[in-house]
Design an enzyme around this catalytic site. Structure first.
Site, PDB file in Angstrom:
ATOM      1  N   ASP A 130      -9.024   9.770  10.814  1.00  0.00           N
ATOM      2  CA  ASP A 130      -9.856  10.910  11.206  1.00  0.00           C
ATOM      3  C   ASP A 130     -11.348  10.572  11.062  1.00  0.00           C
ATOM      4  O   ASP A 130     -12.193  11.231  11.664  1.00  0.00           O
ATOM      5  CB  ASP A 130      -9.518  12.147  10.359  1.00  0.00           C
ATOM      6  CG  ASP A 130      -9.582  11.889   8.865  1.00  0.00           C
ATOM      7  OD1 ASP A 130      -9.285  10.751   8.438  1.00  0.00           O
ATOM      8  OD2 ASP A 130      -9.927  12.822   8.102  1.00  0.00           O
ATOM      9  N   LEU A 156       1.117   3.721   2.252  1.00  0.00           N
ATOM     10  CA  LEU A 156       1.835   3.939   3.514  1.00  0.00           C
ATOM     11  C   LEU A 156       2.875   2.844   3.734  1.00  0.00           C
ATOM     12  O   LEU A 156       3.987   3.118   4.195  1.00  0.00           O
ATOM     13  CB  LEU A 156       0.843   3.986   4.689  1.00  0.00           C
ATOM     14  CG  LEU A 156       1.473   4.167   6.065  1.00  0.00           C
ATOM     15  CD1 LEU A 156       2.324   5.429   6.145  1.00  0.00           C
ATOM     16  CD2 LEU A 156       0.395   4.196   7.145  1.00  0.00           C
ATOM     17  N   GLY A 215       0.834  -1.211   0.000  1.00  0.00           N
ATOM     18  CA  GLY A 215       0.000   0.000   0.000  1.00  0.00           C
ATOM     19  C   GLY A 215       0.864   1.253   0.000  1.00  0.00           C
ATOM     20  O   GLY A 215       2.094   1.182   0.113  1.00  0.00           O
ATOM     21  N   TYR A 254     -16.671   2.133   7.489  1.00  0.00           N
ATOM     22  CA  TYR A 254     -15.204   2.162   7.561  1.00  0.00           C
ATOM     23  C   TYR A 254     -14.751   2.757   8.899  1.00  0.00           C
ATOM     24  O   TYR A 254     -13.916   2.172   9.594  1.00  0.00           O
ATOM     25  CB  TYR A 254     -14.655   2.980   6.395  1.00  0.00           C
ATOM     26  CG  TYR A 254     -13.181   3.313   6.494  1.00  0.00           C
ATOM     27  CD1 TYR A 254     -12.201   2.348   6.249  1.00  0.00           C
ATOM     28  CD2 TYR A 254     -12.751   4.602   6.833  1.00  0.00           C
ATOM     29  CE1 TYR A 254     -10.844   2.665   6.348  1.00  0.00           C
ATOM     30  CE2 TYR A 254     -11.405   4.920   6.930  1.00  0.00           C
ATOM     31  CZ  TYR A 254     -10.458   3.952   6.689  1.00  0.00           C
ATOM     32  OH  TYR A 254      -9.117   4.266   6.779  1.00  0.00           O
TER      33      TYR A 254
HETATM   34  N1  NAP Z   1      -5.680   6.494   2.733  1.00  0.00           N
HETATM   35  C1  NAP Z   1      -6.066   7.400   3.616  1.00  0.00           C
HETATM   36  O1  NAP Z   1      -6.451   8.514   3.257  1.00  0.00           O
HETATM   37  C2  NAP Z   1      -6.023   7.089   5.080  1.00  0.00           C
HETATM   38  C3  NAP Z   1      -6.452   8.061   5.995  1.00  0.00           C
HETATM   39  C4  NAP Z   1      -6.397   7.771   7.356  1.00  0.00           C
HETATM   40  C5  NAP Z   1      -5.921   6.558   7.789  1.00  0.00           C
HETATM   41  N2  NAP Z   1      -5.535   5.615   6.889  1.00  0.00           N
HETATM   42  C6  NAP Z   1      -5.056   4.327   7.386  1.00  0.00           C
HETATM   43  O2  NAP Z   1      -3.683   4.215   7.054  1.00  0.00           O
HETATM   44  C7  NAP Z   1      -3.367   2.834   6.822  1.00  0.00           C
HETATM   45  C8  NAP Z   1      -2.678   2.685   5.472  1.00  0.00           C
HETATM   46  O3  NAP Z   1      -3.550   3.118   4.451  1.00  0.00           O
HETATM   47  P1  NAP Z   1      -3.070   3.344   2.947  1.00  0.00           P
HETATM   48  O4  NAP Z   1      -3.512   4.685   2.546  1.00  0.00           O
HETATM   49  O5  NAP Z   1      -1.631   2.944   2.796  1.00  0.00           O
HETATM   50  O6  NAP Z   1      -4.003   2.300   2.213  1.00  0.00           O
HETATM   51  P2  NAP Z   1      -3.732   1.417   0.911  1.00  0.00           P
HETATM   52  O7  NAP Z   1      -2.795   2.121   0.000  1.00  0.00           O
HETATM   53  O8  NAP Z   1      -5.076   1.001   0.444  1.00  0.00           O
HETATM   54  O9  NAP Z   1      -2.939   0.180   1.509  1.00  0.00           O
HETATM   55  C9  NAP Z   1      -3.565  -0.798   2.283  1.00  0.00           C
HETATM   56  C10 NAP Z   1      -2.922  -2.100   1.919  1.00  0.00           C
HETATM   57  O10 NAP Z   1      -3.557  -3.129   2.682  1.00  0.00           O
HETATM   58  C11 NAP Z   1      -3.712  -4.226   1.827  1.00  0.00           C
HETATM   59  N3  NAP Z   1      -4.768  -5.120   2.256  1.00  0.00           N
HETATM   60  C12 NAP Z   1      -6.112  -5.004   2.087  1.00  0.00           C
HETATM   61  N4  NAP Z   1      -6.717  -6.092   2.592  1.00  0.00           N
HETATM   62  C13 NAP Z   1      -5.740  -6.887   3.073  1.00  0.00           C
HETATM   63  C14 NAP Z   1      -5.731  -8.157   3.714  1.00  0.00           C
HETATM   64  N5  NAP Z   1      -6.860  -8.821   3.943  1.00  0.00           N
HETATM   65  N6  NAP Z   1      -4.545  -8.693   4.064  1.00  0.00           N
HETATM   66  C15 NAP Z   1      -3.390  -8.043   3.820  1.00  0.00           C
HETATM   67  N7  NAP Z   1      -3.322  -6.863   3.213  1.00  0.00           N
HETATM   68  C16 NAP Z   1      -4.497  -6.283   2.849  1.00  0.00           C
HETATM   69  C17 NAP Z   1      -4.062  -3.630   0.478  1.00  0.00           C
HETATM   70  O11 NAP Z   1      -3.812  -4.596  -0.513  1.00  0.00           O
HETATM   71  P3  NAP Z   1      -4.691  -4.573  -1.880  1.00  0.00           P
HETATM   72  O12 NAP Z   1      -4.150  -3.417  -2.637  1.00  0.00           O
HETATM   73  O13 NAP Z   1      -4.382  -5.909  -2.446  1.00  0.00           O
HETATM   74  O14 NAP Z   1      -6.112  -4.392  -1.471  1.00  0.00           O
HETATM   75  C18 NAP Z   1      -3.100  -2.449   0.424  1.00  0.00           C
HETATM   76  O15 NAP Z   1      -1.855  -2.824  -0.125  1.00  0.00           O
HETATM   77  C19 NAP Z   1      -4.680   2.082   6.974  1.00  0.00           C
HETATM   78  O16 NAP Z   1      -4.787   1.604   8.282  1.00  0.00           O
HETATM   79  C20 NAP Z   1      -5.735   3.139   6.739  1.00  0.00           C
HETATM   80  O17 NAP Z   1      -6.956   2.814   7.366  1.00  0.00           O
HETATM   81  C21 NAP Z   1      -5.560   5.856   5.550  1.00  0.00           C
END
Ligand code: NAP
Length: 285
Positions: free
Chosen positions: A108, A26, A24, A131
């Protein structure tokens, strides 16, 4: 500056760090931010976190688990709450079950957005969406002994995010409609990874931490800044969230700040945008 190591005994060896969700946006930034450690980076294929960890992982001795795997599609979660909970709540419980010091990420979107001053750690959560609810339950699943880093509006040079979407749209049209009634802190994943590293290396206490970029804006402001800094000629039409009719409600205001002593401070979101655009200019991907 000398940093105190948190839990691991100082054995002279490199810290063993497990990163989940490593593919992902992050996850990619954490890999870079912790590159001086002995990192095991697992994508979904190596460990689907909705399943318990296999024997090899359970027997591994990690000094730190950075749990970045999550169901992050906010709208899809409305249609499949159980699926989202299996990944977000179940996955976090599985990460905690490894028994190593755990740092997990929250959002958030655990707040309802009714405040008009920044949300701090002692504010009561009241998520509006599936979510947000799964992420709040995930905070509980992480346990009291975890670092829970709430962050917001993440973007980086890889993955699916607002900056990359706006850059693509600017290549296809000369105007985009963007919501102007949600205010938050767009946070560059590189800056977040560095702040997470400072949190851990300084041995700051466990519990909830708000780590998001300095400054705040609406999505429409953010889009305009992206076009301006990227030198793109695309207009932003400011609209209300209602016009988009997305399945999941979002908070109207979700600016995060920390009230905790010693909290790492992140650069302004505009600085994060400049860094992200510079990385994209070097390797457009
Ligand atoms: N994005 C935002 O704006 C945001 C804001 C606040 C907090 N966060 C939090 O920050 C963290 C990182 O988010 P991010 O933005 O890096 O999200 P991201 O780019 O969507 O990355 C999440 C990763 O988790 C993987 N994933 C999904 N289901 C999974 C599973 N069952 N087993 C293992 N891996 C799995 C996804 O793989 P696939 O690509 O194969 O689905 C993806 O590579 C999360 O906890 C998110 O809730 C994000």
């Amino acid at each position: 500056m000398e940093h105190e190591r948190p839990d691991p005994v100082d054995t002279g060896r490199r810290r063993r760090v497990l990163i989940t969700g490593a593919a992902g946006q992050l996850g990619a930034a954490l890999r870079e931010g912790f590159d001086s450690d002995d990192v095991t980076a697992l994508g979904r294929r190596e460990w689907d976190v909705s399943e318990p960890p296999g024997d090899a992982l359970s027997q591994g001795t990690f000094d730190l688990v950075l749990h970045a795997a999550a169901w992050t599609d906010v709208d899809d979660a409305e249609h499949d709450p159980q699926g989202a909970a299996a990944v977000n709540v179940g996955g976090t419980a599985h990460a905690a079950a490894l028994g190593a010091p755990l740092l997990t990420f929250s959002t958030d979107y655990v707040f309802d957005g009714s405040k008009r001053l920044p949300y701090v750690e002692s504010d009561g959560p009241a998520p509006l969406s599936v979510y947000g609810r799964t992420k709040l339950q995930a905070e509980a699943a992480a346990g009291e002994d975890a670092w829970i880093v709430r962050t917001s509006w993440l973007f980086g040079a890889t993955g699916r995010n607002f900056v990359r979407t706006m850059l693509r749209l600017a290549g296809e049209r000369d105007e985009v409609a963007v919501v102007d009634d949600q205010r938050g802190c767009p946070t560059y994943v590189g800056h977040l990874a560095a702040a997470v590293r400072r949190l851990v290396d300084a041995g700051l206490p466990r519990g909830v931490w708000h780590l998001a970029a300095a400054g705040d804006c609406t999505w429409a402001d953010f889009a305009e800044a992206i076009f301006e800094d990227a030198g793109l000629d695309c207009r932003v039409r400011r609209i209300a969230s209602e016009e988009l009719a997305r399945p999941a409600p979002r908070p109207a205001y979700s600016v995060l700040r920390s009230e905790r002593p010693g909290a790492p401070v992140l650069p302004h979101w505009r600085e994060g945008l400049r860094e992200c655009l510079a990385v994209l200019a070097e390797s457009p991907g």
